[in-house]
Design a protein around this motif. Structure first.
Motif, PDB file in Angstrom:
ATOM      1  N   ARG A   1       0.930  -0.963   0.130  1.00 48.43           N
ATOM      2  CA  ARG A   1       0.033  -0.051  -0.339  1.00 48.43           C
ATOM      3  C   ARG A   1       0.692   1.440   0.009  1.00 48.43           C
ATOM      4  O   ARG A   1       0.871   2.544  -0.815  1.00 48.43           O
ATOM      5  CB  ARG A   1      -1.134  -0.499   1.219  1.00 48.43           C
ATOM      6  CG  ARG A   1      -2.235   0.782   0.973  1.00 48.43           C
ATOM      7  CD  ARG A   1      -3.074  -0.019  -0.114  1.00 48.43           C
ATOM      8  NE  ARG A   1      -2.833   0.382  -1.695  1.00 48.43           N
ATOM      9  CZ  ARG A   1      -2.461  -0.264  -2.582  1.00 48.43           C
ATOM     10  NH1 ARG A   1      -2.618  -1.424  -2.721  1.00 48.43           N
ATOM     11  NH2 ARG A   1      -2.575   0.297  -3.530  1.00 48.43           N
ATOM     12  N   TYR A   2       1.935   0.776   0.606  1.00 47.56           N
ATOM     13  CA  TYR A   2       2.970   2.379   1.096  1.00 47.56           C
ATOM     14  C   TYR A   2       3.402   2.552  -0.745  1.00 47.56           C
ATOM     15  O   TYR A   2       3.402   3.535  -0.744  1.00 47.56           O
ATOM     16  CB  TYR A   2       3.790   1.883   1.767  1.00 47.56           C
ATOM     17  CG  TYR A   2       4.343   2.708   2.527  1.00 47.56           C
ATOM     18  CD1 TYR A   2       4.600   4.532   2.157  1.00 47.56           C
ATOM     19  CD2 TYR A   2       5.761   3.374   3.546  1.00 47.56           C
ATOM     20  CE1 TYR A   2       5.295   5.714   1.963  1.00 47.56           C
ATOM     21  CE2 TYR A   2       6.793   4.185   3.936  1.00 47.56           C
ATOM     22  CZ  TYR A   2       6.081   5.454   3.147  1.00 47.56           C
ATOM     23  OH  TYR A   2       7.087   5.791   3.541  1.00 47.56           O
ATOM     24  N   ALA A   3       3.640   1.483  -1.373  1.00 43.82           N
ATOM     25  CA  ALA A   3       4.460   1.629  -2.243  1.00 43.82           C
ATOM     26  C   ALA A   3       3.234   1.612  -3.734  1.00 43.82           C
ATOM     27  O   ALA A   3       3.638   2.047  -4.611  1.00 43.82           O
ATOM     28  CB  ALA A   3       5.496   0.221  -2.598  1.00 43.82           C
ATOM     29  N   GLY A   4       1.810   1.664  -3.304  1.00 44.82           N
ATOM     30  CA  GLY A   4       0.692   1.956  -4.465  1.00 44.82           C
ATOM     31  C   GLY A   4       0.844   0.865  -5.322  1.00 44.82           C
ATOM     32  O   GLY A   4      -0.170   0.712  -5.922  1.00 44.82           O
ATOM     33  N   GLY A   5       1.289  -0.460  -5.269  1.00 39.11           N
ATOM     34  CA  GLY A   5       0.984  -1.827  -6.125  1.00 39.11           C
ATOM     35  C   GLY A   5       2.253  -2.471  -5.300  1.00 39.11           C
ATOM     36  O   GLY A   5       2.669  -2.393  -4.635  1.00 39.11           O
ATOM     37  N   CYS A   6       1.941  -3.434  -5.437  1.00 39.62           N
ATOM     38  CA  CYS A   6       2.980  -4.881  -6.016  1.00 39.62           C
ATOM     39  C   CYS A   6       2.913  -5.132  -6.945  1.00 39.62           C
ATOM     40  O   CYS A   6       2.674  -4.546  -8.093  1.00 39.62           O
ATOM     41  CB  CYS A   6       1.771  -6.119  -5.269  1.00 39.62           C
ATOM     42  SG  CYS A   6       0.187  -6.381  -6.584  1.00 39.62           S
ATOM     43  N   THR A   7       3.615  -6.554  -7.675  1.00 40.73           N
ATOM     44  CA  THR A   7       3.810  -7.253  -8.504  1.00 40.73           C
ATOM     45  C   THR A   7       3.202  -6.783 -10.221  1.00 40.73           C
ATOM     46  O   THR A   7       3.821  -7.164 -11.133  1.00 40.73           O
ATOM     47  CB  THR A   7       4.289  -8.641  -8.300  1.00 40.73           C
ATOM     48  OG1 THR A   7       4.705  -8.713  -6.869  1.00 40.73           O
ATOM     49  CG2 THR A   7       5.544  -9.657  -8.869  1.00 40.73           C
ATOM     50  N   SER A   8       1.420  -7.190  -9.691  1.00 42.81           N
ATOM     51  CA  SER A   8       0.724  -7.100 -10.231  1.00 42.81           C
ATOM     52  C   SER A   8       0.929  -5.868 -10.916  1.00 42.81           C
ATOM     53  O   SER A   8       1.279  -4.936 -12.418  1.00 42.81           O
ATOM     54  CB  SER A   8      -1.315  -7.687 -10.064  1.00 42.81           C
ATOM     55  OG  SER A   8      -0.744  -8.312  -9.177  1.00 42.81           O
ATOM     56  N   GLY A   9       0.335  -4.792 -10.496  1.00 42.61           N
ATOM     57  CA  GLY A   9       0.074  -3.568 -10.005  1.00 42.61           C
ATOM     58  C   GLY A   9       1.836  -2.749 -11.002  1.00 42.61           C
ATOM     59  O   GLY A   9       1.369  -1.978 -11.525  1.00 42.61           O
ATOM     60  N   HIS A  10       2.198  -2.615 -10.211  1.00 39.38           N
ATOM     61  CA  HIS A  10       3.647  -1.980 -10.668  1.00 39.38           C
ATOM     62  C   HIS A  10       4.511  -3.067 -11.668  1.00 39.38           C
ATOM     63  O   HIS A  10       4.822  -2.016 -12.521  1.00 39.38           O
ATOM     64  CB  HIS A  10       4.783  -1.766  -9.426  1.00 39.38           C
ATOM     65  CG  HIS A  10       4.419  -0.752  -8.295  1.00 39.38           C
ATOM     66  ND1 HIS A  10       3.776   0.610  -9.515  1.00 39.38           N
ATOM     67  CD2 HIS A  10       4.219  -0.138  -7.168  1.00 39.38           C
ATOM     68  CE1 HIS A  10       3.925   2.017  -8.557  1.00 39.38           C
ATOM     69  NE2 HIS A  10       3.163   0.856  -7.252  1.00 39.38           N
ATOM     70  N   ALA A  11       5.017  -5.053 -10.671  1.00 34.81           N
ATOM     71  CA  ALA A  11       5.665  -4.992 -12.215  1.00 34.81           C
ATOM     72  C   ALA A  11       5.204  -5.410 -13.460  1.00 34.81           C
ATOM     73  O   ALA A  11       5.760  -4.862 -14.162  1.00 34.81           O
ATOM     74  CB  ALA A  11       6.501  -5.734 -11.063  1.00 34.81           C
ATOM     75  N   ILE A  12       3.789  -5.766 -13.485  1.00 34.49           N
ATOM     76  CA  ILE A  12       3.864  -5.974 -14.710  1.00 34.49           C
ATOM     77  C   ILE A  12       2.262  -4.842 -15.561  1.00 34.49           C
ATOM     78  O   ILE A  12       2.926  -4.401 -16.120  1.00 34.49           O
ATOM     79  CB  ILE A  12       2.361  -7.412 -14.594  1.00 34.49           C
ATOM     80  CG1 ILE A  12       3.259  -8.680 -13.935  1.00 34.49           C
ATOM     81  CG2 ILE A  12       1.447  -7.652 -15.910  1.00 34.49           C
ATOM     82  CD1 ILE A  12       2.486  -9.933 -13.945  1.00 34.49           C
ATOM     83  N   MET A  13       1.646  -4.228 -14.498  1.00 28.75           N
ATOM     84  CA  MET A  13       0.533  -3.589 -15.105  1.00 28.75           C
ATOM     85  C   MET A  13       1.647  -2.275 -15.380  1.00 28.75           C
ATOM     86  O   MET A  13       1.778  -1.375 -16.564  1.00 28.75           O
ATOM     87  CB  MET A  13      -0.192  -2.892 -14.348  1.00 28.75           C
ATOM     88  CG  MET A  13      -1.698  -1.679 -14.963  1.00 28.75           C
ATOM     89  SD  MET A  13      -1.943  -2.809 -16.309  1.00 28.75           S
ATOM     90  CE  MET A  13      -2.720  -1.252 -17.276  1.00 28.75           C
TER      91      MET A  13
END
Lengths: 194, 151
Positions: A144-156
């Motif tokens: 949440r602090y980063a605003g995303g995880c492997t899906s939201g940041h790394a892939i999307m």
């Protein structure tokens, strides 16, 4: 038909699974203009269940219902993969990883998750506190602090050429490498009582 | 102002229209387990640089995602509802560094990022329900103290 089923039951190689996972990006965009991401669902659950008048959770989570259905689907998909399409053979873990983990007290490499750490039979309070409670907390807080995880940041994010997502992904990796090499040996020895 | 330039309001989907997301989620969860991305061991292999598997999965997913987005933009492909595809730009903030690092620490412990947590629960590793609840707690604590953290 039986042959296809047998083939589907085997572990899927990266060059099949990776592209299929990547297709989630255009599919979600085209069926409803949705940006692929999983960790936001945790925020929506908080907003729905314990908003506590916190500004971060004061929004109309019902508009994000699609995301909650998407993660409910992941649970069902996981169930189908482990029942209808369950792999008859045992897991094959890289030899070098087995050697490293044996030295830290892991003895069973047959299942997707080490039975010593992730089963009700073998768990103990230190495993619960370190591997589920602390680990889960870091995942929820960090994503949440980063605003995303492997899906939201790394892939999307990287698929859509977002600089901030590349930065986030690099720090996901750094965090994982630091944990694996600096802290995990001590945590494992403590939890497994060696 | 020319009427053509006014965007129509995004349609809001309800009830059965939302089922398609459940179906996409089912395929996503199925692939996560069948490719063993949900495996604690595969994550260990990745952070120890001892197997190409996870790099292959994530790399190929990004490549396909990138190519699809490129094609969607190049040919102005519309959504099912006829809308223009919208992708919000992300803004640089310290959270991507600090939060990203913290998530990385957790990823190596649980062997799961958020997607795989849901898939592990479905696949019958019910102890990971505790991981899920704790991830919710982590999200909540972030939300509670977000205004006090460097952003």
């Amino acid at each position: 038909m039986l042959e296809i089923m047998n083939w589907l039951r085997e572990p899927w190689p990266w060059y099949i699974a990776g592209p299929l996972l990547g297709l989630t990006v255009p599919v979600l965009l085209l069926i409803g203009n949705k940006s692929f991401g999983v960790s936001s669902s945790l925020r929506h659950v908080c907003a729905a269940c314990v908003p506590a008048k916190i500004p971060f959770f004061s929004y109309n989570w019902k508009k994000e219902m699609w995301n909650l259905l998407f993660v409910a689907g992941i649970v069902i998909g996981g169930f189908l993969a482990a029942t209808v399409l369950t792999n008859p053979a045992s897991m094959v873990v890289a030899e070098s990883t087995q050697t490293d983990l044996r030295a830290l007290g892991i003895t069973n490499f047959n299942d997707l998750l080490p039975h010593q750490l992730f089963s009700w039979e073998e768990t103990n309070w230190s495993i619960v506190l370190i591997f589920y409670v602390l680990g889960g907390f870091l995942v929820g807080f960090g994503t949440r602090y980063a605003g995303g995880c492997t899906s939201g940041h790394a892939i999307m994010g990287i698929s859509t050429l977002q600089g901030p997502s590349l930065v986030a992904t690099i720090f996901f990796m750094i965090g994982g490498i630091v944990m694996t090499h600096l802290f995990l040996p001590t945590l494992l020895q403590f939890a497994l009582g060696n | 102002m020319n009427a053509k330039t006014i965007d129509k309001a995004p349609s809001e989907e309800k009830g059965l229209q939302l089922l398609k997301y459940l179906i996409v989620g089912i395929f996503f969860g199925l692939i996560l387990v069948k490719s063993e991305v949900v495996s604690w061991f595969r994550i260990q292999e990745m952070f120890r640089f001892q197997s190409f598997h996870m790099y292959g999965v994530i790399g190929a997913a990004i490549a396909v995602g990138m190519l699809s987005v490129f094609l969607i933009k190049k040919f102005s492909i519309k959504t099912l509802a006829g809308e223009t595809v919208e992708i919000k730009d992300k803004v640089f903030k310290k959270g991507q560094i600090i939060g990203g690092f913290i998530f990385g620490l957790g990823w190596a412990v649980t062997g799961a990022c958020p997607g795989p947590i849901f898939a592990q629960i479905g696949a019958g590793y019910s102890v990971t329900l505790i991981t899920f609840i704790s991830a919710l707690a982590g999200t909540w604590v972030y939300g509670r103290f977000a205004h006090k953290l460097p952003n």
